[in-house]
Design a protein around this motif. Structure first.
Motif, PDB file in Angstrom:
ATOM      1  N   MET A 354       0.796  -1.191   0.099  1.00  0.00           N
ATOM      2  CA  MET A 354      -0.025  -0.024  -0.049  1.00  0.00           C
ATOM      3  C   MET A 354       0.981   1.289   0.004  1.00  0.00           C
ATOM      4  N   PHE A 355       0.527   2.175  -0.900  1.00  0.00           N
ATOM      5  CA  PHE A 355       1.496   3.507  -0.944  1.00  0.00           C
ATOM      6  C   PHE A 355       0.263   4.610  -0.748  1.00  0.00           C
ATOM      7  N   THR A 356       1.121   5.652  -0.077  1.00  0.00           N
ATOM      8  CA  THR A 356       0.054   6.789   0.149  1.00  0.00           C
ATOM      9  C   THR A 356       1.086   7.788   0.143  1.00  0.00           C
ATOM     10  N   ARG A 357       0.494   9.135  -0.536  1.00  0.00           N
ATOM     11  CA  ARG A 357       1.230  10.381  -0.369  1.00  0.00           C
ATOM     12  C   ARG A 357       1.030  11.030   0.870  1.00  0.00           C
ATOM     13  N   ARG A 358      -0.052  10.461   1.585  1.00  0.00           N
ATOM     14  CA  ARG A 358      -0.367  11.420   2.815  1.00  0.00           C
ATOM     15  C   ARG A 358      -0.272  10.477   4.343  1.00  0.00           C
ATOM     16  N   PRO A 359       0.920   9.967   4.258  1.00  0.00           N
ATOM     17  CA  PRO A 359       1.111   8.908   5.493  1.00  0.00           C
ATOM     18  C   PRO A 359       0.434   9.851   6.819  1.00  0.00           C
ATOM     19  N   ASP A 360       0.599  10.823   6.768  1.00  0.00           N
ATOM     20  CA  ASP A 360       0.205  11.730   8.003  1.00  0.00           C
ATOM     21  C   ASP A 360      -1.133  11.500   8.500  1.00  0.00           C
ATOM     22  N   VAL A 361      -2.006  11.480   7.368  1.00  0.00           N
ATOM     23  CA  VAL A 361      -3.417  11.390   7.460  1.00  0.00           C
ATOM     24  C   VAL A 361      -3.867   9.904   7.919  1.00  0.00           C
ATOM     25  N   LEU A 362      -3.031   8.800   7.335  1.00  0.00           N
ATOM     26  CA  LEU A 362      -3.196   7.297   7.732  1.00  0.00           C
ATOM     27  C   LEU A 362      -2.884   7.295   9.039  1.00  0.00           C
ATOM     28  N   LYS A 363      -1.837   7.746   9.564  1.00  0.00           N
ATOM     29  CA  LYS A 363      -1.391   7.808  10.693  1.00  0.00           C
ATOM     30  C   LYS A 363      -2.307   8.210  11.845  1.00  0.00           C
ATOM     31  N   ARG A 364      -3.074   9.490  11.351  1.00  0.00           N
ATOM     32  CA  ARG A 364      -3.808   9.892  12.432  1.00  0.00           C
ATOM     33  C   ARG A 364      -5.106   9.089  12.449  1.00  0.00           C
ATOM     34  N   ALA A 365      -5.299   8.418  11.381  1.00  0.00           N
ATOM     35  CA  ALA A 365      -6.660   7.549  11.541  1.00  0.00           C
ATOM     36  C   ALA A 365      -6.479   6.329  12.349  1.00  0.00           C
ATOM     37  N   PHE A 366      -5.260   5.936  12.520  1.00  0.00           N
ATOM     38  CA  PHE A 366      -4.998   4.796  13.303  1.00  0.00           C
ATOM     39  C   PHE A 366      -3.972   4.851  14.346  1.00  0.00           C
ATOM     40  N   SER A 367      -3.261   5.876  14.757  1.00  0.00           N
ATOM     41  CA  SER A 367      -2.267   5.662  15.856  1.00  0.00           C
ATOM     42  C   SER A 367      -2.933   5.858  17.137  1.00  0.00           C
ATOM     43  N   LEU A 368      -2.403   4.762  17.834  1.00  0.00           N
ATOM     44  CA  LEU A 368      -2.989   4.863  19.310  1.00  0.00           C
ATOM     45  C   LEU A 368      -2.009   4.089  20.199  1.00  0.00           C
ATOM     46  N   VAL A 369      -1.170   4.530  21.094  1.00  0.00           N
ATOM     47  CA  VAL A 369      -0.171   3.998  21.564  1.00  0.00           C
ATOM     48  C   VAL A 369      -0.472   3.932  23.129  1.00  0.00           C
ATOM     49  N   PRO A 370      -0.522   2.633  23.765  1.00  0.00           N
ATOM     50  CA  PRO A 370      -1.082   2.432  25.198  1.00  0.00           C
ATOM     51  C   PRO A 370       0.493   2.449  25.715  1.00  0.00           C
ATOM     52  N   GLU A 371       0.596   2.608  27.113  1.00  0.00           N
ATOM     53  CA  GLU A 371       1.787   2.596  27.800  1.00  0.00           C
ATOM     54  C   GLU A 371       2.842   1.562  27.331  1.00  0.00           C
ATOM     55  N   TYR A 372       2.080   0.404  27.205  1.00  0.00           N
ATOM     56  CA  TYR A 372       2.917  -0.733  27.049  1.00  0.00           C
ATOM     57  C   TYR A 372       3.446  -0.774  25.755  1.00  0.00           C
ATOM     58  N   LEU A 373       3.221   0.128  24.777  1.00  0.00           N
ATOM     59  CA  LEU A 373       3.818   0.244  23.629  1.00  0.00           C
ATOM     60  C   LEU A 373       4.726   1.326  23.342  1.00  0.00           C
ATOM     61  N   VAL A 374       5.068   2.078  24.504  1.00  0.00           N
ATOM     62  CA  VAL A 374       5.707   3.260  24.329  1.00  0.00           C
ATOM     63  C   VAL A 374       7.272   2.992  24.194  1.00  0.00           C
ATOM     64  N   THR A 375       7.879   3.480  23.458  1.00  0.00           N
ATOM     65  CA  THR A 375       9.361   3.002  23.052  1.00  0.00           C
ATOM     66  C   THR A 375      10.058   4.562  23.209  1.00  0.00           C
ATOM     67  N   ARG A 376      11.379   4.662  23.717  1.00  0.00           N
ATOM     68  CA  ARG A 376      12.038   5.838  23.864  1.00  0.00           C
ATOM     69  C   ARG A 376      12.244   6.468  22.426  1.00  0.00           C
ATOM     70  N   GLU A 377      12.529   5.742  21.384  1.00  0.00           N
ATOM     71  CA  GLU A 377      12.847   6.516  20.203  1.00  0.00           C
ATOM     72  C   GLU A 377      11.429   6.565  19.289  1.00  0.00           C
ATOM     73  N   GLN A 378      10.162   6.644  19.732  1.00  0.00           N
ATOM     74  CA  GLN A 378       9.163   6.687  18.878  1.00  0.00           C
ATOM     75  C   GLN A 378       8.921   7.795  18.045  1.00  0.00           C
ATOM     76  N   ASN A 379       9.555   9.112  18.571  1.00  0.00           N
ATOM     77  CA  ASN A 379       9.539  10.136  17.829  1.00  0.00           C
ATOM     78  C   ASN A 379      10.462  10.319  16.478  1.00  0.00           C
ATOM     79  N   ASP A 380      11.338   9.196  16.530  1.00  0.00           N
ATOM     80  CA  ASP A 380      12.184   9.264  15.614  1.00  0.00           C
ATOM     81  C   ASP A 380      12.214   8.623  14.608  1.00  0.00           C
TER      82      ASP A 380
END
Ligand code: PLP
Length: 534
Positions: A354-380
């Motif tokens: 799957m390709f998208t030119r708008r990954p930010d929108v796809l991420k906005r639709a689906f991203s949900l990060v509970p504590e147990y999936l938090v990692t130190r480098e997640q913003n990088d």
């Protein structure tokens, strides 16, 4: 070069001494009854390495012989419904069984009920290939058993996926600015794309507030051609938009979406206060592989601020062939695109890109990060779980990476080109044969045709072609499928298996003519089993 731990000891397969005393080679796994409680931890573990190697050699030998001559099996198994299940024990075994016995049963009980998609005479649906590099990759994928949900849970899996899909983007001739990720199937890729389309209108607040009990929301409409795949409808149903909000747009005489009809449908919907959300264009429709006019459709989408998703799951990979690049014309202004290397790029099922030119929108639709999936480098880093529904992810990229490297861009293109040439030759045979009729253009490697003897009625033609299909598929050498076009029963011959040669296609043609002659000579009632089975 990654750092190698100085204490790292390469894996080596220990000799037979590693097998525990008392282990029976026939029962390499669990406790074997008396005395088993005194066995060490190894008895509770996996197959001993030496036994694994022995069984792996047997499996690899079987695969090698299978791939060398799949023709020794009928393409379609000659089994009745329920026959395979009846041969299997109803309850699971309490005691461990030997892999020798299990693999014997695989050959004896399972293989006879397999439809051989890797057979060179497989021409049904869209023919596919599990190529050797892909098969080897699958073995490594299982051995590593990586769950690539986060970058951290396997950096190689995430980074290889991103890099390999960028290779695929380049092979397809797409420009920069596309983000690619792997899903299991095109159906899921399209579902995610339409979820992103909904998220692309944040004013609807669907992510937070949902759709139910929302009189403030207009009807959200999705347009696609009447020849689009049912996965578009299923995505709309799944997203809770309501099946009646899929608008199936008429097609022209070559089964392509009519842009004037799309414009009219959108205008009519606007007049009723409905909100046009997305259009799904198809490059390579399922019945005939027709190609929607993506560039013109993209113009409508831009004007109407609709998301454009391109379903090129079968046909898209043909853009790997330089002279076929035009099939993706206009896609560069789409919002998302799906191509399936598991359909026509020699990669074992499953692998949908799957390709998208708008990954930010796809991420906005689906991203949900509970504590147990938090990692130190997640913003990088890219955490692939952020771009879809699923958390756990297989290391699928490894197989596409190995397939692309093992054949190279030129090798992939040469194979696709050869398959399209075989399809064109078959189409020419149909065109030249009296009483046979080709019913759609052949832009890729699928030919749609039928037997249409002069003087027969439409109803007789449909019945005849159905009978021909039955006869040909009963031969065991080939397998074709069918579709309906304007109520005509139509045969489909799809070439997509890497092991298919011209002789297999010509054999299909011989069998078809033979079946046509027999079916014309035999009263149709006699070609069908009677309802009572006698
Ligand atoms: N889209 C098209 C045009 C197809 O032909 C198919 C299947 O043949 C699909 C989508 C669904 O593919 P998948 O099985 O990967 O979900």
């Amino acid at each position: 070069m990654p750092n190698v731990d100085p204490d790292f000891v390469p894996v080596s397969i220990p000799g037979p001494a590693a097998t525990e005393p008392g282990d029976s080679p026939d029962r390499p796994f669990g406790p074997t009854g008396e005395g088993s409680s005194s066995r060490t931890v190894a008895a509770l573990g996996d197959l001993p390495p030496q036994e694994f190697l022995r069984q792996a050699e047997r499996v690899v030998r079987w695969i090698t012989e299978y791939l060398a001559a799949p023709e020794r099996f009928p393409v379609v198994p000659r089994v009745a419904p329920g026959e395979i299940a009846a041969a299997l024990p109803a309850a699971p075994p309490a005691a461990a069984e030997s892999l020798d016995a299990i693999l014997d049963d695989f050959e004896r009980l399972i293989v006879p009920g397999v439809t051989h998609w890797n057979h060179p005479g497989f021409f049904a649906y869209f023919a596919i290939t599990a190529s050797a590099p892909g098969i080897l990759a699958e073995m490594l994928i299982s051995a590593l058993n990586v769950n690539a949900m986060l970058w951290k849970t396997s950096p190689s899996a995430t980074e290889l996926e991103l890099r390999t899909l960028d290779w695929l983007r380049q092979l397809l001739g797409l420009g920069d600015g596309w983000f690619g990720l792997i899903n299991d199937t095109a159906s899921i890729s399209t579902l995610l794309a339409l979820a992103a389309a909904r998220e692309a209108k944040p004013e609807l607040e669907v992510r937070e507030r949902g759709l139910a009990g929302r009189p403030d929301l207009p009807r959200l409409r999705v347009y696609t051609s009447s020849h689009a795949h049912s996965s578009v409808d299923k995505a709309v149903i799944t997203l809770g938009l309501g099946h009646e909000n899929v608008v199936h747009i008429e097609t022209d005489d070559a089964y392509r979406m009519r842009v004037d009809a799309l414009e009219a449908a959108v205008a009519a919907d606007r007049a009723r206060g409905f909100l046009p959300l997305a259009t799904v264009a198809t490059v390579g429709t399922t019945s005939t592989t027709s190609i929607d006019p993506v560039r013109a459709i993209a113009g409508v989408c831009e004007r109407e601020r609709m998301w454009l998703h391109v379903d090129a799951s079968y046909g898209g990979v043909a853009a790997v062939v330089p002279e076929m690049r035009h099939i993706l014309d206009g896609t560069e202004i789409a919002d998302s695109l799906v191509v399936n290397p598991h359909k026509w790029l020699f990669t074992p099922i499953d692998l949908s890109a799957m390709f998208t030119r708008r990954p930010d929108v796809l991420k906005r639709a689906f991203s949900l990060v509970p504590e147990y999936l938090v990692t130190r480098e997640q913003n990088d880093v890219v955490n692939l779980m952020d771009y879809g529904v699923q958390l756990g992810r297989r290391f699928r990229a490894l197989k596409l990476w190995m397939v692309i490297r093992a054949f190279g861009a030129d090798g992939l293109a040469a194979r696709l080109r050869a398959q399209m040439e075989m399809a064109r030759e078959f189409a020419q045979r149909i065109d030249d044969a009296p009483d046979w009729e080709r019913v759609a253009p052949v832009p890729f490697s699928l030919v749609c045709f039928r037997y249409a003897p002069a003087g027969s009625t439409e109803a007789e033609r449909s019945a005849l072609n159905e009978a021909i299909l039955e006869r040909v598929n009963a031969s065991g050498s080939v397998y074709l499928s069918h579709t309906r076009l304007e109520d005509r029963y139509v045969l489909r011959l799809a070439i997509g298996n890497m092991r298919t040669e011209r002789r297999h296609v010509m054999e299909a043609w011989r069998l078809l003519r033979e079946a046509a002659a027999t079916s014309s000579a035999t009263p149709l009632a006699a070609t069908r089993p009677s309802p009572t089975g006698d």
